[in-house]
Design an enzyme around this catalytic site. Structure first.
Site, mmCIF file in Angstrom:
data_model
loop_
_atom_site.group_PDB
_atom_site.id
_atom_site.type_symbol
_atom_site.label_atom_id
_atom_site.label_comp_id
_atom_site.label_asym_id
_atom_site.label_seq_id
_atom_site.Cartn_x
_atom_site.Cartn_y
_atom_site.Cartn_z
ATOM 1 N N CYS A 116 0.879 -1.175 0.000
ATOM 2 C CA CYS A 116 0.000 0.000 0.000
ATOM 3 C C CYS A 116 0.917 1.225 0.000
ATOM 4 O O CYS A 116 2.140 1.117 -0.100
ATOM 5 C CB CYS A 116 -0.929 -0.003 1.217
ATOM 6 S SG CYS A 116 -0.057 0.344 2.750
ATOM 7 N N ARG A 396 -12.109 5.386 6.137
ATOM 8 C CA ARG A 396 -11.819 4.020 6.571
ATOM 9 C C ARG A 396 -11.607 3.948 8.072
ATOM 10 O O ARG A 396 -11.787 2.908 8.689
ATOM 11 C CB ARG A 396 -10.573 3.493 5.862
ATOM 12 C CG ARG A 396 -10.742 3.327 4.376
ATOM 13 C CD ARG A 396 -9.547 2.663 3.768
ATOM 14 N NE ARG A 396 -9.155 1.493 4.548
ATOM 15 C CZ ARG A 396 -8.059 0.777 4.296
ATOM 16 N NH1 ARG A 396 -7.261 1.123 3.303
ATOM 17 N NH2 ARG A 396 -7.762 -0.276 5.014
#
Ligand code: EPZ
Length: 431
Positions: A116, A396
């Protein structure tokens, strides 16, 4: 895609209540796989990652009900033991179903999470630990395939105190035959919270929160009720918001003992911080002082607060050096802060921040959950409008962040969809 617009300059004042810890709720929800019986979990943050974990559990065959900050999950049986790529790529923490699936159902097929923005994020220690517990582990076509008739207790020495690695192996060990010892375990409060939930369900776990965790395997776990601990990173983020605006902010419903390293640094940067049992009050000077920060595993300064403290130090008097020791590329927010006038030079895992008296609002782009928070904090202190795009990163892990910041007097609004970027327009930049 949504954007968040911040008009800087307001001195934040007042009280804000933190939600439950995302990074405790996720392993706790994953651990429901380990046994039958209903698990009722409260103080679950209403954030996208929790919804994603609920979807994954549902795909496996669990009965899942998530409403507001409450989750009820029952896993009497599963009709799948696969965590597919399409879902795992949206949330790396999906890997937390690996240990529970192998432990209870003898098999798991979990997509490799992939890297990521903040690093390659390997899971080699998760897999090596499972193999030590007797699982056959293979990687095929981008998937982890693990199986075991019954896991056997073992001594596992972790090269790195990986947080989710410790959680995966502690969960798997609950149903292994015999005793497991995890050495060099991660000590984050979220691991202790997961352990206390598992112990309520009949697990035999000793030493969670230290670097030596012992688990005596049992044959089955029952359901239980549990309240998730408060989110220490969310709490730290609002304290930093108070500090960067020279404000007076009280964060309620938090555990000061989970945030000691952050409190030490905020005091070093000139803030007056008062701790009570479940609240922290921060009174900040008009301008913070420089401070050197080195991220480290718990109880060191949390890497998840690095972007936020960097934003604060961008307006400090003096020069600060920030050293990131946990992830290999967690300075993605630096170019965006520079667009706001910050003077930051990166050299390897060090960032030298020359504090400036002010930042200017600009259109900036979020790249990960915590970088997004850092950019918002910078916007609170900047002159003019800051427009943060790709705020899906923020959603998130932060519950109702705009509302919570507005409650402290910030001028923060969300622009839905493709409305013309106000900051860009204000700066004469074509959208
Ligand atoms: C957890 O990630 C958190 N996520 C992260 O929070 C947090 O930044 C991180 O711990 C560090 O505190 C959750 O708890 C869901 P690690 P995790 O395994 O477990 C290396 C957020 O914003 N490593 O402790 O993935 C790894 O490369 C997120 O809420 C291996 O080498 O982090 C890294 O350098 C971002 N092999 C270091 O360990 C492995 O098998 C720490 O990673 C595993 C990790």
């Amino acid at each position: 895609m949504d954007r968040i617009l911040i008009t800087g300059g307001s001195r934040l004042q007042g009280t804000v209540r933190v939600s439950g810890a995302k990074n405790a709720a996720l392993p706790i929800l994953a651990s429901t796989i380990l046994g039958g019986g209903e698990c009722r979990v409260t103080n679950v943050p209403a954030v996208v990652d929790v919804v994603t974990m609920g979807k994954l559990l549902g795909m496996l065959g669990a009965s899942v009900k998530i409403e507001g900050n409450r989750a009820a999950v029952g896993v009497e049986h599963v009709h799948s033991t696969e965590a597919p790529y399409d879902l795992v790529r949206t949330m790396r923490a999906s890997v937390l179903v690996l240990g529970p699936l192998v432990a209870r159902w003898g098999e798991a097929t979990v997509s490799l999470p992939g890297g990521c923005a903040i690093g390659t994020r390997p899971v080699n220690l998760h897999l090596a630990g499972l193999a030590k517990l007797g699982a056959e582990v293979a990687i095929e076509h981008g998937y982890i395939r693990a199986k075991a008739t019954r896991l056997r207790g073992a001594r596992i020495a972790l090269d790195t105190p990986t947080v989710t690695g410790t959680e995966n192996l502690m969960m798997a060990a609950c149903l292994a035959e015999g005793t497991t010892v995890i050495e060099n375990a991660a000590k984050e409060p979220e691991i202790s919270d997961l352990a206390s939930f598992l112990v309520k369900r009949g697990a035999k776990i000793f030493g969670a929160g230290t670097d030596l965790i012992t688990v005596e395997g049992v044959s089955a776990l029952r359901g239980a009720d549990h309240e998730v601990i408060p989110d220490r990173i969310e709490a730290g983020t609002y304290l930093a918001a108070g500090a960067i605006t020279g404000g007076d902010v009280c964060v309620e419903g938090c555990r000061p003992e989970h945030l000691e390293a952050v409190i030490v640094k905020l005091r070093e940067a000139g803030a007056e911080v008062t701790e009570k049992k479940e609240s922290i009050r921060l009174k900040a000077p008009r301008r913070p002082k420089a401070a050197d920060v080195k991220t480290f595993v718990h109880p060191g300064f949390p890497t998840d607060m690095q972007a936020q403290i960097m934003a604060l130090l961008c307006v400090a008097e003096g020069t600060s050096v920030i050293t990131e020791t946990v992830f290999e590329s967690r300075f993605i927010h630096v170019p965006e802060l520079r667009r706001m006038g910050a003077d930051i030079k990166v050299d390897g895992n060090h960032a030298v921040v020359n504090g400036s008296s002010h930042l200017t609002g600009a259109p900036v782009m979020a790249s990960d959950l915590r970088a997004s928070a850092g950019l918002i904090l910078a916007g609170l202190a900047a002159e003019g409008i800051t427009e943060v795009s790709r705020v899906y990163h923020l959603d998130r892990g932060y519950e109702r962040i705009e509302q919570k910041l507005r409650g402290l007097g910030a001028s923060v609004n969300r622009v839905h969809g493709t409305a013309k970027g106000a900051a860009g327009a204000a700066a004469g930049i074509p959208s």
